[in-house]
Design a protein around this motif. Structure first.
Motif, PDB file in Angstrom:
ATOM      1  N   GLU A  55       0.727  -1.115  -0.038  1.00 29.24           N
ATOM      2  CA  GLU A  55      -0.114  -0.144   0.179  1.00 29.24           C
ATOM      3  C   GLU A  55       1.140   1.197   0.075  1.00 29.24           C
ATOM      4  O   GLU A  55       0.917   2.098   1.005  1.00 29.24           O
ATOM      5  N   ILE A  56       1.601   1.305  -1.343  1.00 27.72           N
ATOM      6  CA  ILE A  56       2.439   2.603  -1.413  1.00 27.72           C
ATOM      7  C   ILE A  56       1.623   3.675  -1.651  1.00 27.72           C
ATOM      8  O   ILE A  56       0.904   3.802  -2.345  1.00 27.72           O
ATOM      9  N   ASP A  57       1.874   4.942  -0.855  1.00 27.13           N
ATOM     10  CA  ASP A  57       1.403   6.183  -1.109  1.00 27.13           C
ATOM     11  C   ASP A  57       2.240   7.149  -1.720  1.00 27.13           C
ATOM     12  O   ASP A  57       2.308   8.089  -2.256  1.00 27.13           O
ATOM     13  N   LYS A  58       3.784   6.917  -1.440  1.00 25.25           N
ATOM     14  CA  LYS A  58       4.829   7.578  -1.944  1.00 25.25           C
ATOM     15  C   LYS A  58       6.143   6.865  -2.072  1.00 25.25           C
ATOM     16  O   LYS A  58       6.530   6.067  -1.550  1.00 25.25           O
ATOM     17  N   LEU A  59       6.631   7.085  -3.319  1.00 27.92           N
ATOM     18  CA  LEU A  59       7.871   6.231  -3.444  1.00 27.92           C
ATOM     19  C   LEU A  59       8.381   7.067  -4.899  1.00 27.92           C
ATOM     20  O   LEU A  59       7.930   6.988  -5.999  1.00 27.92           O
ATOM     21  N   THR A  60       9.487   7.941  -4.377  1.00 27.82           N
ATOM     22  CA  THR A  60      10.137   8.728  -5.639  1.00 27.82           C
ATOM     23  C   THR A  60      11.486   8.702  -5.421  1.00 27.82           C
ATOM     24  O   THR A  60      12.189   8.520  -4.271  1.00 27.82           O
ATOM     25  N   LEU A  61      12.340   9.205  -6.429  1.00 25.79           N
ATOM     26  CA  LEU A  61      13.698   9.170  -6.314  1.00 25.79           C
ATOM     27  C   LEU A  61      14.290  10.761  -6.817  1.00 25.79           C
ATOM     28  O   LEU A  61      13.825  11.030  -7.976  1.00 25.79           O
ATOM     29  N   ASP A  62      14.715  11.611  -5.856  1.00 23.24           N
ATOM     30  CA  ASP A  62      15.207  12.732  -6.358  1.00 23.24           C
ATOM     31  C   ASP A  62      16.792  12.517  -6.466  1.00 23.24           C
ATOM     32  O   ASP A  62      17.410  12.473  -5.664  1.00 23.24           O
ATOM     33  N   SER A  67      26.425  16.733 -12.729  1.00 19.26           N
ATOM     34  CA  SER A  67      26.825  18.053 -13.247  1.00 19.26           C
ATOM     35  C   SER A  67      25.543  19.076 -12.818  1.00 19.26           C
ATOM     36  O   SER A  67      24.430  18.865 -12.952  1.00 19.26           O
ATOM     37  N   VAL A  68      26.138  20.264 -12.384  1.00 24.82           N
ATOM     38  CA  VAL A  68      25.149  21.305 -12.092  1.00 24.82           C
ATOM     39  C   VAL A  68      24.413  21.832 -13.193  1.00 24.82           C
ATOM     40  O   VAL A  68      23.421  22.486 -13.133  1.00 24.82           O
ATOM     41  N   ASP A  69      24.895  21.643 -14.428  1.00 25.16           N
ATOM     42  CA  ASP A  69      24.093  21.962 -15.744  1.00 25.16           C
ATOM     43  C   ASP A  69      23.105  20.917 -16.058  1.00 25.16           C
ATOM     44  O   ASP A  69      22.113  21.369 -17.050  1.00 25.16           O
ATOM     45  N   ILE A  70      22.901  20.034 -15.304  1.00 27.04           N
ATOM     46  CA  ILE A  70      21.828  18.803 -15.771  1.00 27.04           C
ATOM     47  C   ILE A  70      20.876  19.117 -14.638  1.00 27.04           C
ATOM     48  O   ILE A  70      21.048  18.920 -13.558  1.00 27.04           O
ATOM     49  N   PRO A  71      19.637  19.597 -15.086  1.00 30.60           N
ATOM     50  CA  PRO A  71      18.489  19.496 -14.042  1.00 30.60           C
ATOM     51  C   PRO A  71      18.111  18.154 -13.393  1.00 30.60           C
ATOM     52  O   PRO A  71      18.188  16.966 -13.967  1.00 30.60           O
ATOM     53  N   SER A  72      17.784  18.284 -12.363  1.00 28.11           N
ATOM     54  CA  SER A  72      17.457  17.215 -11.413  1.00 28.11           C
ATOM     55  C   SER A  72      15.921  16.961 -11.639  1.00 28.11           C
ATOM     56  O   SER A  72      15.059  17.955 -11.381  1.00 28.11           O
ATOM     57  N   ASN A  73      15.586  15.714 -12.467  1.00 26.59           N
ATOM     58  CA  ASN A  73      14.041  15.388 -12.428  1.00 26.59           C
ATOM     59  C   ASN A  73      13.792  14.250 -11.508  1.00 26.59           C
ATOM     60  O   ASN A  73      14.334  13.083 -11.626  1.00 26.59           O
ATOM     61  N   MET A  74      12.681  14.441 -10.755  1.00 25.70           N
ATOM     62  CA  MET A  74      12.241  13.749  -9.721  1.00 25.70           C
ATOM     63  C   MET A  74      11.786  12.459 -10.500  1.00 25.70           C
ATOM     64  O   MET A  74      11.180  12.605 -11.581  1.00 25.70           O
ATOM     65  N   ASP A  80      11.633   3.868 -13.786  1.00 22.61           N
ATOM     66  CA  ASP A  80      12.717   4.846 -13.734  1.00 22.61           C
ATOM     67  C   ASP A  80      13.541   4.781 -12.312  1.00 22.61           C
ATOM     68  O   ASP A  80      14.633   4.940 -12.527  1.00 22.61           O
ATOM     69  N   ILE A  81      12.618   4.670 -11.328  1.00 22.79           N
ATOM     70  CA  ILE A  81      13.333   4.754 -10.123  1.00 22.79           C
ATOM     71  C   ILE A  81      14.510   3.597  -9.989  1.00 22.79           C
ATOM     72  O   ILE A  81      15.619   3.645  -9.451  1.00 22.79           O
ATOM     73  N   PHE A  82      14.090   2.402 -10.567  1.00 28.12           N
ATOM     74  CA  PHE A  82      14.978   1.261 -10.008  1.00 28.12           C
ATOM     75  C   PHE A  82      15.757   0.883 -11.336  1.00 28.12           C
ATOM     76  O   PHE A  82      16.112  -0.281 -11.506  1.00 28.12           O
ATOM     77  N   LYS A  83      15.786   1.690 -12.276  1.00 33.31           N
ATOM     78  CA  LYS A  83      16.510   1.548 -13.627  1.00 33.31           C
ATOM     79  C   LYS A  83      17.967   1.234 -13.196  1.00 33.31           C
ATOM     80  O   LYS A  83      18.369   0.033 -13.867  1.00 33.31           O
ATOM     81  N   ALA A  84      18.726   1.843 -12.457  1.00 32.54           N
ATOM     82  CA  ALA A  84      19.925   1.706 -12.018  1.00 32.54           C
ATOM     83  C   ALA A  84      19.995   1.187 -10.674  1.00 32.54           C
ATOM     84  O   ALA A  84      18.908   1.400  -9.968  1.00 32.54           O
ATOM     85  N   GLU A  85      20.976   0.187 -10.392  1.00 31.20           N
ATOM     86  CA  GLU A  85      21.007  -0.343  -8.998  1.00 31.20           C
ATOM     87  C   GLU A  85      21.483   0.820  -8.161  1.00 31.20           C
ATOM     88  O   GLU A  85      22.212   1.868  -8.281  1.00 31.20           O
ATOM     89  N   LEU A  86      20.688   0.786  -7.005  1.00 30.42           N
ATOM     90  CA  LEU A  86      21.085   1.775  -5.844  1.00 30.42           C
ATOM     91  C   LEU A  86      21.634   1.268  -4.702  1.00 30.42           C
ATOM     92  O   LEU A  86      20.839   0.557  -4.165  1.00 30.42           O
ATOM     93  N   GLU A  87      22.721   1.695  -4.241  1.00 33.68           N
ATOM     94  CA  GLU A  87      23.281   1.336  -2.980  1.00 33.68           C
ATOM     95  C   GLU A  87      22.712   1.933  -1.688  1.00 33.68           C
ATOM     96  O   GLU A  87      22.861   3.409  -1.903  1.00 33.68           O
TER      97      GLU A  87
END
Length: 152
Positions: A55-62, A67-74, A80-87
């Motif tokens: 019963e997930i209400d929130k699951l996001t990756l910020d 690079s500071v030139d690349i905007p961060s996209n939530m 998308d969240i789990f496309k890359a392995e997360l340590e």
């Protein structure tokens, strides 16, 4: 304990583990967490745990961009969240959710980690044979591991 405290405690115990796979949806999401140093304490052939979030209400990756030139996209889509392995590095309760700090080492992505935000009704942890473990059992494995390591 609240669900957020359980989530925080499980992710904290599994620090240095890597979320390597996922399946499911917002009703039931199963995460595979590679964590050989703890899983191997149950059975020498084990190298992972399974986390079941319900019963997930929130699951996001910020993500933290490279690079500071690349905007961060939530990231809000599980693929998308789990496309890359997360340590997993750490976990804390923040307001009404759990913030899991993660690193990401695959250089083909434009980010090197991020903050995984989680809020769900329930979390369960299973060993590699799909036997459910309590938080106390998982914590005991961790305490014993770190105690033995400190004596070396």
């Amino acid at each position: 304990m609240t669900a957020n405290e359980d989530i925080r405690d499980i992710f904290s115990i599994l620090h240095d583990g890597t979320i390597s796979a996922w399946k499911g949806d917002k009703n039931v999401l199963m995460l595979t967490v590679e964590c050989q140093y703890l899983a191997g304490r149950i059975n020498k052939s084990f190298d992972r745990f399974f986390l079941e979030l319900s019963e997930i209400d929130k699951l996001t990756l910020d993500p933290w961009t490279n690079s500071v030139d690349i905007p961060s996209n939530m990231k809000i889509d599980f693929a998308d969240i789990f496309k890359a392995e997360l340590e997993i590095m750490s976990a804390d309760v923040k307001d009404d959710f759990v913030l899991v700090t993660c690193l990401q080492f695959d250089t083909s992505y434009d980010y090197n980690g991020g903050n995984l935000s989680i809020r769900c009704k329930k979390i369960k942890v299973f060993d590699q044979n799909k036997k459910e473990l309590t938080i106390e059992q998982l914590g005991g494995l961790s305490r014993n591991y770190w105690s033995e390591l400190s004596k070396k």
